[in-house]
Design a protein around this motif. Structure first.
Motif, PDB file in Angstrom:
ATOM      1  N   ILE A  21       0.845  -1.204   0.000  1.00 56.28           N
ATOM      2  CA  ILE A  21       0.000   0.000   0.000  1.00 56.28           C
ATOM      3  C   ILE A  21       0.879   1.253   0.000  1.00 56.28           C
ATOM      4  O   ILE A  21       0.600   2.231  -0.706  1.00 56.28           O
ATOM      5  N   GLU A  22       1.941   1.220   0.773  1.00 54.27           N
ATOM      6  CA  GLU A  22       2.881   2.347   0.813  1.00 54.27           C
ATOM      7  C   GLU A  22       3.505   2.570  -0.566  1.00 54.27           C
ATOM      8  O   GLU A  22       3.659   3.709  -1.014  1.00 54.27           O
ATOM      9  N   ALA A  23       3.841   1.487  -1.251  1.00 52.69           N
ATOM     10  CA  ALA A  23       4.389   1.604  -2.610  1.00 52.69           C
ATOM     11  C   ALA A  23       3.375   2.280  -3.528  1.00 52.69           C
ATOM     12  O   ALA A  23       3.733   3.160  -4.322  1.00 52.69           O
ATOM     13  N   ALA A  24       2.105   1.900  -3.422  1.00 53.40           N
ATOM     14  CA  ALA A  24       1.054   2.514  -4.245  1.00 53.40           C
ATOM     15  C   ALA A  24       0.926   3.995  -3.933  1.00 53.40           C
ATOM     16  O   ALA A  24       0.731   4.819  -4.837  1.00 53.40           O
ATOM     17  N   LYS A  25       1.039   4.329  -2.678  1.00 59.02           N
ATOM     18  CA  LYS A  25       0.915   5.722  -2.249  1.00 59.02           C
ATOM     19  C   LYS A  25       1.935   6.618  -2.946  1.00 59.02           C
ATOM     20  O   LYS A  25       1.675   7.782  -3.208  1.00 59.02           O
ATOM     21  N   PHE A  26       3.087   6.064  -3.274  1.00 63.70           N
ATOM     22  CA  PHE A  26       4.156   6.831  -3.905  1.00 63.70           C
ATOM     23  C   PHE A  26       4.190   6.678  -5.421  1.00 63.70           C
ATOM     24  O   PHE A  26       5.151   7.087  -6.067  1.00 63.70           O
ATOM     25  N   SER A  27       3.159   6.098  -6.002  1.00 63.12           N
ATOM     26  CA  SER A  27       3.147   5.946  -7.458  1.00 63.12           C
ATOM     27  C   SER A  27       2.918   7.294  -8.130  1.00 63.12           C
ATOM     28  O   SER A  27       2.344   8.210  -7.540  1.00 63.12           O
ATOM     29  N   PRO A  28       3.377   7.423  -9.370  1.00 60.67           N
ATOM     30  CA  PRO A  28       3.168   8.680 -10.091  1.00 60.67           C
ATOM     31  C   PRO A  28       1.679   8.937 -10.298  1.00 60.67           C
ATOM     32  O   PRO A  28       0.895   8.001 -10.470  1.00 60.67           O
ATOM     33  N   THR A  29       1.303  10.201 -10.275  1.00 59.91           N
ATOM     34  CA  THR A  29      -0.091  10.564 -10.454  1.00 59.91           C
ATOM     35  C   THR A  29      -0.165  11.937 -11.123  1.00 59.91           C
ATOM     36  O   THR A  29       0.535  12.860 -10.709  1.00 59.91           O
ATOM     37  N   ALA A  30      -0.969  12.039 -12.170  1.00 64.15           N
ATOM     38  CA  ALA A  30      -1.106  13.300 -12.893  1.00 64.15           C
ATOM     39  C   ALA A  30      -1.623  14.393 -11.962  1.00 64.15           C
ATOM     40  O   ALA A  30      -2.601  14.193 -11.234  1.00 64.15           O
ATOM     41  N   ARG A  31      -0.938  15.503 -11.976  1.00 60.40           N
ATOM     42  CA  ARG A  31      -1.327  16.667 -11.172  1.00 60.40           C
ATOM     43  C   ARG A  31      -1.394  16.355  -9.675  1.00 60.40           C
ATOM     44  O   ARG A  31      -2.113  17.012  -8.926  1.00 60.40           O
TER      45      ARG A  31
ATOM     46  N   PHE B 179      -7.124  11.483 -15.885  1.00 68.39           N
ATOM     47  CA  PHE B 179      -6.100  10.458 -16.039  1.00 68.39           C
ATOM     48  C   PHE B 179      -6.320   9.288 -15.078  1.00 68.39           C
ATOM     49  O   PHE B 179      -5.367   8.726 -14.548  1.00 68.39           O
ATOM     50  N   PHE B 180      -7.582   8.927 -14.875  1.00 66.67           N
ATOM     51  CA  PHE B 180      -7.898   7.864 -13.911  1.00 66.67           C
ATOM     52  C   PHE B 180      -7.210   6.549 -14.257  1.00 66.67           C
ATOM     53  O   PHE B 180      -6.717   5.848 -13.379  1.00 66.67           O
ATOM     54  N   LEU B 181      -7.173   6.210 -15.542  1.00 67.01           N
ATOM     55  CA  LEU B 181      -6.603   4.921 -15.922  1.00 67.01           C
ATOM     56  C   LEU B 181      -5.085   4.912 -15.740  1.00 67.01           C
ATOM     57  O   LEU B 181      -4.532   3.959 -15.179  1.00 67.01           O
ATOM     58  N   GLU B 182      -4.434   5.956 -16.188  1.00 62.30           N
ATOM     59  CA  GLU B 182      -2.981   6.031 -16.039  1.00 62.30           C
ATOM     60  C   GLU B 182      -2.580   5.988 -14.565  1.00 62.30           C
ATOM     61  O   GLU B 182      -1.671   5.250 -14.175  1.00 62.30           O
TER      62      GLU B 182
ATOM     63  N   ALA C 125      -0.534   2.981 -12.677  1.00 63.29           N
ATOM     64  CA  ALA C 125       0.724   3.230 -11.962  1.00 63.29           C
ATOM     65  C   ALA C 125       0.650   2.659 -10.546  1.00 63.29           C
ATOM     66  O   ALA C 125       1.585   2.007 -10.078  1.00 63.29           O
ATOM     67  N   ALA C 126      -0.470   2.882  -9.866  1.00 58.44           N
ATOM     68  CA  ALA C 126      -0.638   2.344  -8.508  1.00 58.44           C
ATOM     69  C   ALA C 126      -0.632   0.815  -8.528  1.00 58.44           C
ATOM     70  O   ALA C 126      -0.042   0.171  -7.651  1.00 58.44           O
ATOM     71  N   THR C 127      -1.271   0.231  -9.541  1.00 59.98           N
ATOM     72  CA  THR C 127      -1.300  -1.226  -9.675  1.00 59.98           C
ATOM     73  C   THR C 127       0.118  -1.786  -9.795  1.00 59.98           C
ATOM     74  O   THR C 127       0.485  -2.737  -9.096  1.00 59.98           O
TER      75      THR C 127
END
Length: 168
Positions: free
Chosen positions: A31-41, A87-90, A94-96
């Motif tokens: 979960i922590e790894a997902a938290k740090f995934s890239p995210t648009a804006r 950018f919901f899918l991107e 990334a979180a996945t």
């Protein structure tokens, strides 16, 4: 080769799991790894479910047309994103991938099961009681690998070009 590349190159889609529990430490790390995934804006439009109850895991397995093996996993992550986010899918993808790599760094295998555009996406959302403003991006069953298959991969020359693409 450095540790990061070892993890990246070693990751496989795992569909057969040992009957061995996954610690809360590893789940939290994923979960922590997902938290740090890239995210648009920096929108961070995701919510991530962790399903451990066998009955619910079995229902997910029945719903996912290409994920019948979910029933054998110790747990299953469900990644949702706000569907109105451009950018919901991107962001959800990334979180996945961050979850998958976070798990693999502890030796826990997983497999990305598509959620976006799948006929079962709303049924999974309803099963997990997720609000309608979210859409399913992926299901990620996880467990210690019982079997690892090493598929062949294309060579670098087959998948990359420099500057401009050419058929020559």
């Amino acid at each position: 080769m450095n540790l990061g590349m070892t993890i990246l190159k070693g990751r496989r889609s795992i569909r057969k799991y040992k009957d061995e529990e996954i610690s809360e430490e590893i789940i939290s790390a994923a979960i922590e790894a997902a938290k740090f995934s890239p995210t648009a804006r920096n929108a961070q439009p995701w919510i991530i479910g962790v399903v451990k109850e066998k009955e619910t895991i079995n229902k997910l397995s029945e719903l996912a047309t290409h994920g019948k093996f979910i029933k054998d996993a110790k747990l299953c992550f469900a990644v949702f994103t706000e569907k109105e986010h451009k950018f919901f899918l991107e962001d959800g993808c990334a979180a996945t991938m961050q979850i998958i790599l976070g798990l693999w760094s502890y030796g826990v295998g997983s497999c990305w099961i598509a959620g976006d555009k799948m006929e079962y996406a709303d049924d999974v959302r309803a099963l997990l009681n997720v609000p309608e403003k979210y859409t399913l991006v992926s299901l990620i069953p996880a467990g210690y690998p019982a079997d690892i298959t090493i598929p062949s991969k294309k060579s670098a020359e087959e998948i990359y070009f420099s500057e401009k693409y050419s058929e020559e």
